[in-house]
Scaffold this motif. Sequence first.
Motif, PDB file in Angstrom:
ATOM      1  N   VAL A 180      -1.786   4.234  -5.479  1.00  0.00           N
ATOM      2  CA  VAL A 180      -2.713   4.492  -4.378  1.00  0.00           C
ATOM      3  C   VAL A 180      -2.686   6.001  -4.183  1.00  0.00           C
ATOM      4  N   LYS A 181      -3.801   6.648  -4.468  1.00  0.00           N
ATOM      5  CA  LYS A 181      -3.876   8.108  -4.366  1.00  0.00           C
ATOM      6  C   LYS A 181      -4.819   8.489  -3.235  1.00  0.00           C
ATOM      7  N   TYR A 199       0.837  -1.209   0.000  1.00  0.00           N
ATOM      8  CA  TYR A 199       0.000   0.000   0.000  1.00  0.00           C
ATOM      9  C   TYR A 199       0.871   1.258   0.000  1.00  0.00           C
ATOM     10  N   MET A 200       1.856   1.308   0.906  1.00  0.00           N
ATOM     11  CA  MET A 200       2.714   2.487   1.002  1.00  0.00           C
ATOM     12  C   MET A 200       3.637   2.612  -0.211  1.00  0.00           C
ATOM     13  N   HIS A 201       4.022   1.486  -0.786  1.00  0.00           N
ATOM     14  CA  HIS A 201       4.885   1.538  -1.972  1.00  0.00           C
ATOM     15  C   HIS A 201       4.168   2.240  -3.125  1.00  0.00           C
ATOM     16  N   TYR A 202       2.927   1.863  -3.370  1.00  0.00           N
ATOM     17  CA  TYR A 202       2.201   2.465  -4.492  1.00  0.00           C
ATOM     18  C   TYR A 202       1.644   3.845  -4.152  1.00  0.00           C
ATOM     19  N   TYR A 203       1.629   4.177  -2.870  1.00  0.00           N
ATOM     20  CA  TYR A 203       1.284   5.556  -2.501  1.00  0.00           C
ATOM     21  C   TYR A 203       2.488   6.479  -2.727  1.00  0.00           C
ATOM     22  N   ARG A 204       3.655   6.019  -2.354  1.00  0.00           N
ATOM     23  CA  ARG A 204       4.861   6.839  -2.503  1.00  0.00           C
ATOM     24  C   ARG A 204       5.425   6.796  -3.916  1.00  0.00           C
ATOM     25  N   PRO A 251      -2.908   1.494  13.797  1.00  0.00           N
ATOM     26  CA  PRO A 251      -2.077   1.119  12.645  1.00  0.00           C
ATOM     27  C   PRO A 251      -2.802   1.159  11.302  1.00  0.00           C
ATOM     28  N   ILE A 252      -4.017   0.627  11.230  1.00  0.00           N
ATOM     29  CA  ILE A 252      -4.690   0.573   9.931  1.00  0.00           C
ATOM     30  C   ILE A 252      -5.137   1.956   9.465  1.00  0.00           C
ATOM     31  N   LEU A 253      -5.465   2.850  10.395  1.00  0.00           N
ATOM     32  CA  LEU A 253      -5.854   4.206  10.010  1.00  0.00           C
ATOM     33  C   LEU A 253      -4.638   5.002   9.553  1.00  0.00           C
ATOM     34  N   LYS A 254      -3.527   4.837  10.248  1.00  0.00           N
ATOM     35  CA  LYS A 254      -2.285   5.481   9.811  1.00  0.00           C
ATOM     36  C   LYS A 254      -1.928   5.032   8.399  1.00  0.00           C
ATOM     37  N   LEU A 255      -2.150   3.751   8.138  1.00  0.00           N
ATOM     38  CA  LEU A 255      -1.834   3.213   6.817  1.00  0.00           C
ATOM     39  C   LEU A 255      -2.747   3.805   5.750  1.00  0.00           C
ATOM     40  N   LEU A 256      -4.043   3.794   5.990  1.00  0.00           N
ATOM     41  CA  LEU A 256      -4.999   4.199   4.961  1.00  0.00           C
ATOM     42  C   LEU A 256      -4.874   5.671   4.585  1.00  0.00           C
ATOM     43  N   ILE A 257      -4.435   6.518   5.520  1.00  0.00           N
ATOM     44  CA  ILE A 257      -4.266   7.937   5.177  1.00  0.00           C
ATOM     45  C   ILE A 257      -2.821   8.244   4.753  1.00  0.00           C
ATOM     46  N   GLY A 258      -1.985   7.206   4.667  1.00  0.00           N
ATOM     47  CA  GLY A 258      -0.647   7.383   4.113  1.00  0.00           C
ATOM     48  C   GLY A 258       0.404   7.892   5.065  1.00  0.00           C
ATOM     49  N   THR A 259       0.200   7.752   6.371  1.00  0.00           N
ATOM     50  CA  THR A 259       1.202   8.241   7.331  1.00  0.00           C
ATOM     51  C   THR A 259       1.988   7.107   7.983  1.00  0.00           C
ATOM     52  N   ALA A 260       1.720   5.876   7.579  1.00  0.00           N
ATOM     53  CA  ALA A 260       2.482   4.747   8.135  1.00  0.00           C
ATOM     54  C   ALA A 260       3.906   4.778   7.600  1.00  0.00           C
ATOM     55  N   ARG A 261       4.827   4.257   8.379  1.00  0.00           N
ATOM     56  CA  ARG A 261       6.232   4.243   7.965  1.00  0.00           C
ATOM     57  C   ARG A 261       6.604   2.899   7.372  1.00  0.00           C
TER      58      ARG A 261
END
Length: 208
Positions: A178-179, A165-170, A198-208
């Motif tokens: 993932v936009k 998820y974070m790979h395709y967001y970044r 954790p899942i909310l941080k991920l979905l809004i793109g702030t997970a590390r």
Amino acid sequence: MVRKIFGRGKKDTKEEKEEEEESIEEQLGPREIEAPYTPPSPNTPIEVAPSVAEKLSVDKLPTVGAKESKSSERGGTVPYHNSLPDRLKYFSDDQSAVKGLESTDSFTLGFLAMGDRFKVEKEPMGPIKVEPGMTHEEDAFIRVSNEAVAELLSAASFKEFSDVYMHYYRNAGPGKFVKIELREDISSLNKRGFARVPILKLLIGTAR
């Protein structure tokens, strides 16, 4: 005269040696005569030394069941899902993914994936719900490409799902992205408890 004396001396010496040999044989006792070697016949059974496996006890030998029990203890994999909403529903019941959810305020996230719209929302003091349809009061709107969805559904764990998820967001690109469009700034969302889940941080793109 001299010859007789020397001759007697040799005879006496010979007799003394014979007497010594006889006394030694008497001390050693009778000699054992070895029987001649005879090869075994073809029908004679041959004794075989026990193998290493026979020497070991059954408890010490590894068994297939032991390996299976170890592999079953690993776990960590998630079941297959046909759609992104189904996978998000699964993670909404995963305690490692929703840790800290009880302290969050209400929220609504809108999604567009595989041509379908759905929403992930939560009421105050309530659980996460994943339902089809649109929402007009969303905190963020998230679009996921078809190819990215396919890889997200192939992820075997929440960590792998997060990495994809974070790979395709970044690293958004044609066909794989993932936009995320936030309706509020990150600090406001974090004050509402997004940073603790954790899942909310991920979905809004702030997970590390």
